[in-house]
Design an enzyme around this catalytic site. Sequence first.
Site, PDB file in Angstrom:
ATOM      1  CG  ASP A 341      42.396  44.775  35.546  1.00  0.00           C
ATOM      2  OD1 ASP A 341      42.808  45.391  34.555  1.00  0.00           O
ATOM      3  OD2 ASP A 341      43.116  44.517  36.523  1.00  0.00           O
ATOM      4  N   GLY A 342      38.869  41.957  35.053  1.00  0.00           N
ATOM      5  CA  GLY A 342      37.453  41.570  35.117  1.00  0.00           C
ATOM      6  C   GLY A 342      37.230  40.359  35.991  1.00  0.00           C
ATOM      7  CG  ASN A 423      36.807  48.951  38.596  1.00  0.00           C
ATOM      8  OD1 ASN A 423      37.794  49.037  39.320  1.00  0.00           O
ATOM      9  ND2 ASN A 423      36.832  48.320  37.442  1.00  0.00           N
TER      10      ASN A 423
END
Length: 582
Positions: A341-342, A423
């Site tokens: 995800d990063g 996010n």
Amino acid sequence: MDVLTQGACVAWRTPVARESFPRDLVGLPRHFTRRHSLKLPRKILIGLTSSPNRLEHGKIENLAIRSQRLDSDGVGAMITNRDEKNHLSEFSDALQTVAKALEDVAVKKALAQDEAAQWKHKYELELLRNSQLERSIASRALDSSRQDNLSVTSVISEGDIDATEFRSSPQNTQTRSNGYLQYKETIQNSKVLSYSPDLFNNLYLDTQLDSKISEKASFTLTLDPVDERRKEQNHDLVSFDDGDINAEVRSNKQIALVWNSSPASVFILLKPNAAAVQQLCEEMVWWLREQNVTKIYVEPRVKAELMEENADFEFIQTCETEKQLVTINKSVDLVITLGGDGTMLWAASLFKGPMPPLVAFSMGSLGFMTKFQSSMYRESLQAIMKGPAYITLRHRLHCQIIRHDRETDDNTSSESAEYLVLNEVSIDRGMSSALSNLECFCDGHFVTIVQGDGLIISSPSGSTAYSLAAGGSVVHPQVPGILFTPICPHSLSFRPLILPDYVTLRVQLPLNCRGQAWASFDGKGRQQLWGGDALIVRMSEWPVPAVCEKESSGDFLRSVRESLHWNRRNIQLADERPSPSH
Ligand SMILES: NC(=O)c1ccc[n+]([C@@H]2O[C@H](COP(=O)([O-])OP(=O)(O)OC[C@H]3O[C@@H](n4cnc5c(N)ncnc54)[C@H](O)[C@@H]3O)[C@@H](O)[C@H]2O)c1
Ligand SMILES: Nc1ncnc2c1ncn2[C@@H]1O[C@H](COP(=O)(O)OP(=O)(O)OP(=O)(O)O)[C@@H](O)[C@H]1O
């Protein structure tokens, strides 16, 4: 009286009985109300006098200031009345009244700033619409000239655009133009601009670039063209122009990407320090070449690592300078991430405006948003490049820090900085032991004061990240909304909110707040906020178009079950003998 001109003098009657004590100010001297500066006046003098009849309501005569004791922070009191003890509490009441008056001024200024920010955003959207209209007129004119077999040379190629000329010309020094974020260059006349994320926070990007013809493969975004039932309803719900996917009119229906010509350029981003990731990248590069992908971009770090392995990778291109990286959206058809995800967040952070479709292969740890199996990359990329491919428009938040005329350490005025987050933006109390004290407004309406460890303002995509850990709801990425989730609020009644995606949120630090606050953008780029500073957050018009492995809801629900083990529980056993039928 020079002391008075430097401070607010508040005087009131000193009645014998406290309850008759007038709550409001008898009157602030004109010079004070004239200077409703947000800064606390350096000196506040509260004068008490023993002969109330010398004062008339609303009028202040010369106060005999016989002695003034200014304590350390410049607030002093002159008390002539013999009974000091009683008046000290009145003295503190007076200070509270003055502080309330100041706070009212602060709130009014915040509302004014809010309104200004909203009008500015409306003006920029109008500018964007006009420039898109001009461009489509220009490209139609161009298409007709193409039919006359006029040779049109592509005006975008690497190094072709000298960003400095855009930066220097006066019309490009606006704080924002045509919707892209503006980044102020702080590296003056640097020879080699090394590529680093914070460099992006200092780039001027002028969107005149998109008035040139881009080399990108053109495509259409329509409602689920595969589904025959909807064929007759097909109409573009998400506008785009020159490859800039703009979700100004948002749709929460399944959206599909249909290529009008084959994609021929990709930008591959790798999770660092992962041997398996680099190995897959090498394989993928050769395979893409066989698929007639003519332009492959990687980051400079990755090219150096690939060249160490094999000098034949010389043909791979990199975004050496800031201007290439800033205009990369103009020449890349597809972004591919190899990591977790990063890495996907990292890829999104490189695009400060519109972003090409993104395919995230799962090579990290959790991989909530990275749905493609790396072992199947050939089949996946073939299907995606052929199309149609379902995409999830992961809306991003546009965050702006507005400084309260603060001189930074190096004596340069710290101008407002802008960020796009996939996010969330979190505001926390950092190392301060004091409770956070965050005044929150939604479209100018006061929401609450967050007193705790801080606040998370999250996108639907970020609902399963930090916001989830802080007790926020799990929200489908296509749900149009903004999550408002407190971090450890010191209150028995605070609950997370989900607000509409069209609101503008303002988080204001009070002038007299005890501690500082720190803002983090997708967990990175922490910025300290001081009293009077504000953070403005709204939904950005530039989503991350994430390609689905199956389709939006299926991918999301599978991730919630498999990555987060949502509601995983042993099934309740049924009775061994059927219950008698009723
Ligand atoms: N207490 C917490 O849970 C906490 C604290 C700080 C940051 N975070 C999250 O980490 C993110 C930064 O991720 P990173 O990979 O750069 O740092 P990281 O490597 O520390 O990853 C944090 C974890 O969050 C997961 N994650 C990230 N985005 C997610 C999403 N949208 N849905 C579900 N899980 C997600 C990652 O897979 C990883 O397991 C921040 O945006 C924030 O949301 C979480
Ligand atoms: N290309 C990149 N350049 C610099 N930093 C990166 C890059 N890609 C990822 N990172 C950073 O590396 C860290 C780890 O990456 P990533 O999150 O993808 O792996 P992971 O944590 O193992 O997987 P997951 O996030 O799915 O749990 C992240 O904090 C991310 O910000």
